[in-house]
Design a protein around this motif. Structure first.
Motif, short mmCIF file in Angstrom:
data_model
loop_
_atom_site.label_atom_id
_atom_site.label_comp_id
_atom_site.label_asym_id
_atom_site.label_seq_id
_atom_site.Cartn_x
_atom_site.Cartn_y
_atom_site.Cartn_z
N GLN A 1 0.85 -1.19 0.00
CA GLN A 1 0.00 0.00 0.00
C GLN A 1 0.89 1.24 0.00
OE1 GLN A 1 -3.41 -0.19 2.60
NE2 GLN A 1 -3.33 2.00 3.06
N LEU A 2 0.67 2.11 -0.98
CA LEU A 2 1.51 3.29 -1.15
C LEU A 2 0.68 4.56 -1.07
CD1 LEU A 2 3.57 2.09 -4.26
CD2 LEU A 2 4.24 1.91 -1.85
N HIS A 3 1.32 5.63 -0.65
CA HIS A 3 0.71 6.96 -0.74
C HIS A 3 0.47 7.28 -2.22
CE1 HIS A 3 -0.17 11.12 -0.15
NE2 HIS A 3 1.01 11.58 -0.51
N ASP A 4 -0.59 7.99 -2.54
CA ASP A 4 -0.92 8.20 -3.96
C ASP A 4 -0.47 9.56 -4.48
OD1 ASP A 4 -2.75 9.91 -2.78
OD2 ASP A 4 -4.44 9.26 -3.99
N ARG A 5 0.27 10.34 -3.68
CA ARG A 5 0.60 11.69 -4.13
C ARG A 5 2.06 12.05 -3.85
NH1 ARG A 5 -5.23 14.37 -3.65
NH2 ARG A 5 -6.33 12.40 -3.71
N PHE A 6 2.97 11.16 -4.23
CA PHE A 6 4.39 11.46 -4.08
C PHE A 6 4.75 12.66 -4.96
CE2 PHE A 6 4.35 6.95 -2.91
CZ PHE A 6 5.18 6.96 -1.80
N GLU A 7 5.56 13.56 -4.40
CA GLU A 7 5.99 14.71 -5.19
C GLU A 7 6.93 14.28 -6.31
OE1 GLU A 7 7.60 17.83 -2.87
OE2 GLU A 7 5.80 18.12 -1.64
N LYS A 8 7.74 13.25 -6.05
CA LYS A 8 8.69 12.78 -7.06
C LYS A 8 8.41 11.32 -7.38
CE LYS A 8 12.40 15.90 -5.58
NZ LYS A 8 13.79 15.98 -5.08
N ARG A 9 8.43 11.01 -8.67
CA ARG A 9 8.19 9.63 -9.10
C ARG A 9 9.28 8.70 -8.55
NH1 ARG A 9 5.42 7.61 -13.41
NH2 ARG A 9 3.73 8.95 -12.70
N ALA A 10 10.51 9.19 -8.46
CA ALA A 10 11.60 8.37 -7.95
C ALA A 10 11.32 7.91 -6.51
CB ALA A 10 12.92 9.13 -8.01
N THR A 11 10.74 8.78 -5.71
CA THR A 11 10.41 8.41 -4.33
C THR A 11 9.37 7.30 -4.29
OG1 THR A 11 10.82 10.71 -3.68
CG2 THR A 11 9.72 9.31 -2.08
N MET A 12 8.41 7.40 -5.19
CA MET A 12 7.38 6.35 -5.26
C MET A 12 8.01 5.01 -5.62
SD MET A 12 4.37 5.63 -8.00
CE MET A 12 5.48 4.50 -8.86
N TRP A 13 8.89 5.02 -6.63
CA TRP A 13 9.49 3.76 -7.08
C TRP A 13 10.39 3.16 -6.00
CZ3 TRP A 13 7.59 0.70 -10.36
CH2 TRP A 13 6.92 1.17 -11.51
N PHE A 14 11.15 3.99 -5.31
CA PHE A 14 12.02 3.46 -4.26
C PHE A 14 11.17 2.83 -3.15
CE2 PHE A 14 14.48 3.45 -0.38
CZ PHE A 14 15.73 3.01 -0.81
N THR A 15 10.10 3.52 -2.78
CA THR A 15 9.22 2.99 -1.74
C THR A 15 8.60 1.67 -2.19
OG1 THR A 15 8.69 5.25 -1.02
CG2 THR A 15 7.23 3.49 -0.26
N PHE A 16 8.17 1.63 -3.44
CA PHE A 16 7.57 0.40 -3.97
C PHE A 16 8.57 -0.75 -3.92
CE2 PHE A 16 7.38 -2.40 -7.69
CZ PHE A 16 6.24 -3.12 -7.39
N PHE A 17 9.77 -0.53 -4.43
CA PHE A 17 10.77 -1.60 -4.46
C PHE A 17 11.17 -2.02 -3.04
CE2 PHE A 17 11.82 -0.12 -8.91
CZ PHE A 17 11.41 -1.30 -9.52
N HIS A 18 11.18 -1.07 -2.12
CA HIS A 18 11.47 -1.40 -0.73
C HIS A 18 10.43 -2.38 -0.19
CE1 HIS A 18 12.90 -0.43 3.44
NE2 HIS A 18 11.67 -0.83 3.72
N GLU A 19 9.15 -2.08 -0.44
CA GLU A 19 8.08 -2.97 0.03
C GLU A 19 8.11 -4.30 -0.72
OE1 GLU A 19 6.93 -1.95 2.61
OE2 GLU A 19 7.14 0.21 2.51
N LEU A 20 8.48 -4.24 -1.99
CA LEU A 20 8.56 -5.46 -2.79
C LEU A 20 9.62 -6.40 -2.21
CD1 LEU A 20 7.14 -6.50 -5.38
CD2 LEU A 20 9.16 -5.76 -6.65
N ALA A 21 10.68 -5.82 -1.67
CA ALA A 21 11.73 -6.64 -1.06
C ALA A 21 11.19 -7.43 0.13
CB ALA A 21 12.89 -5.75 -0.60
N HIS A 22 10.29 -6.83 0.89
CA HIS A 22 9.69 -7.55 2.02
C HIS A 22 8.88 -8.75 1.52
CE1 HIS A 22 11.04 -4.79 5.04
NE2 HIS A 22 10.40 -3.76 4.53
N VAL A 23 8.20 -8.56 0.39
CA VAL A 23 7.45 -9.69 -0.19
C VAL A 23 8.42 -10.78 -0.61
CG1 VAL A 23 5.87 -10.42 -2.02
CG2 VAL A 23 5.61 -8.15 -0.99
N MET A 24 9.53 -10.37 -1.19
CA MET A 24 10.52 -11.31 -1.71
C MET A 24 11.20 -12.10 -0.59
SD MET A 24 12.25 -12.38 -4.51
CE MET A 24 12.47 -11.10 -5.76
N TYR A 25 11.55 -11.42 0.50
CA TYR A 25 12.42 -12.04 1.49
C TYR A 25 11.78 -12.34 2.84
CZ TYR A 25 16.03 -10.49 -1.78
OH TYR A 25 16.79 -10.29 -2.91
#
Length: 331
Positions: A268-292
């Motif tokens: 679950q992510l915030h829907d109004r990140f000021e920068k797209r890069a911040t959104m992607w980093f947050t997404f990949f961070h959470e994806l790592a938890h799913v992975m590991y």
């Protein structure tokens, strides 16, 4: 309301309807008592609403009045429900400060549905959280009973009320769109196979499209998504991972969350990140938890919470950084 006695003006008790029927039949309480084999006092208690109409009584009344027993039982049930609602409303009337603890944006966003006349009631807010009372909310969200693989507490976050609303909104959105049952391959294996496609999608969606209108925390419309968000949701859904975008609150600026909800990994992510890069980093961070990290735990990003493990967070950060570099982001 007078003490524990509830004064009723517009909801007749089954006993009052029975009294009208007796008058129509030309009978009084003594006649009914004799026909039922009851004492006059017992019948008067029924007529005055001090005694409930039981199944036995309802069958007796059916034989005497020719009105089906089920009618009397339904009238009693409706009357009991009304009394219970009034008692609960009265018990909640002195807990209005609890409602004021939640951010007012909840109402602006229409997350909580109020009917006409319910604006001051706590009932719609309780229904939003699917709890029976403010005390139950405290027990579930603040006393370490939030259901995940093990239980966590929001008591230590800056604003547990706003954080709980953000988490609950994600649950509601997830329930509205159930995930299809996946084939018998683990989510981790599907994720490892699909990761290059996800990274490539991130590389193709590095920049947020320019918007003429600035999106703020107070924007009343439903969760805002763009093609990148919907595309990411569809991509992850294919491998059995749910991705949701839910607007957070100023008092609880959580960026992302990982947990398993109803046996499905949820990011679950915030829907109004000021920068797209911040959104992607947050997404990949959470994806790592799913992975590991499987089903054990819940992780919230950008706010402190109990039961977070630094080694897991470090590993998730390293995974996110590698994915970002692979996608062409400058780190």
């Amino acid at each position: 309301m007078n003490g524990s006695k509830i004064e009723l003006w517009h909801v007749p008790s089954p006993g009052s309807e029975l009294a009208e029927k007796l008058e129509e039949m030309g009978l009084d309480a003594n006649d009914l008592a004799a026909r039922m084999g009851y004492t006059p006092k017992a019948v008067n208690d029924i007529l005055q609403g001090n005694s409930r109409i039981t199944p036995d009584v309802a069958i007796m009344l059916e034989m005497i009045t020719e009105i089906p027993a089920i009618y009397w039982l339904r009238r009693q049930m409706s009357f009991d429900e009304f009394l219970s609602r009034e008692r609960i409303k009265a018990s909640l009337s002195d807990q209005s400060l609890w409602k004021k603890s939640f951010p007012s944006e909840i109402n602006v966003r229409d997350w909580v549905q109020y009917n006409k006349g319910d604006e001051k009631s706590l009932m719609p807010l309780l229904k939003f959280f699917a709890v029976a009372s403010p005390k139950a909310w405290d027990s579930y969200y603040k006393d370490a009973k939030l259901k995940v693989a093990f239980r966590i507490s929001l008591a230590d976050v800056k604003d547990p009320y706003a954080t709980s609303a953000w988490i609950r909104r994600g649950e509601i959105l997830a329930d509205r769109d159930p995930m299809e049952k996946q084939e018998q391959i683990s989510v981790r294996k599907r994720l490892k196979a699909a990761l290059p496609e996800i990274v490539a999608f991130a590389a193709a969606n590095k920049v947020r499209p320019k918007s003429k209108k600035r999106i703020t925390y107070w924007t009343p419309e439903a969760e805002v998504v763009d093609d990148c968000m919907t595309g990411l949701q569809a991509l992850c859904r294919k491998i059995g991972i749910r991705v949701l975008f839910v607007q957070n609150f100023k008092s609880s600026p959580v960026h992302g969350m990982y947990r398993w909800y109803k046996n499905v990994p949820l990011i679950q992510l915030h829907d109004r990140f000021e920068k797209r890069a911040t959104m992607w980093f947050t997404f990949f961070h959470e994806l790592a938890h799913v992975m590991y990290h499987g089903k054990k735990g819940i992780c919230l990003q950008n706010i402190e919470i109990t039961h977070n493990f630094p080694e897991k967070e470090d590993k998730a950060n390293c995974f996110a950084q590698k994915c970002m570099v692979d996608a062409g982001f400058k780190m």
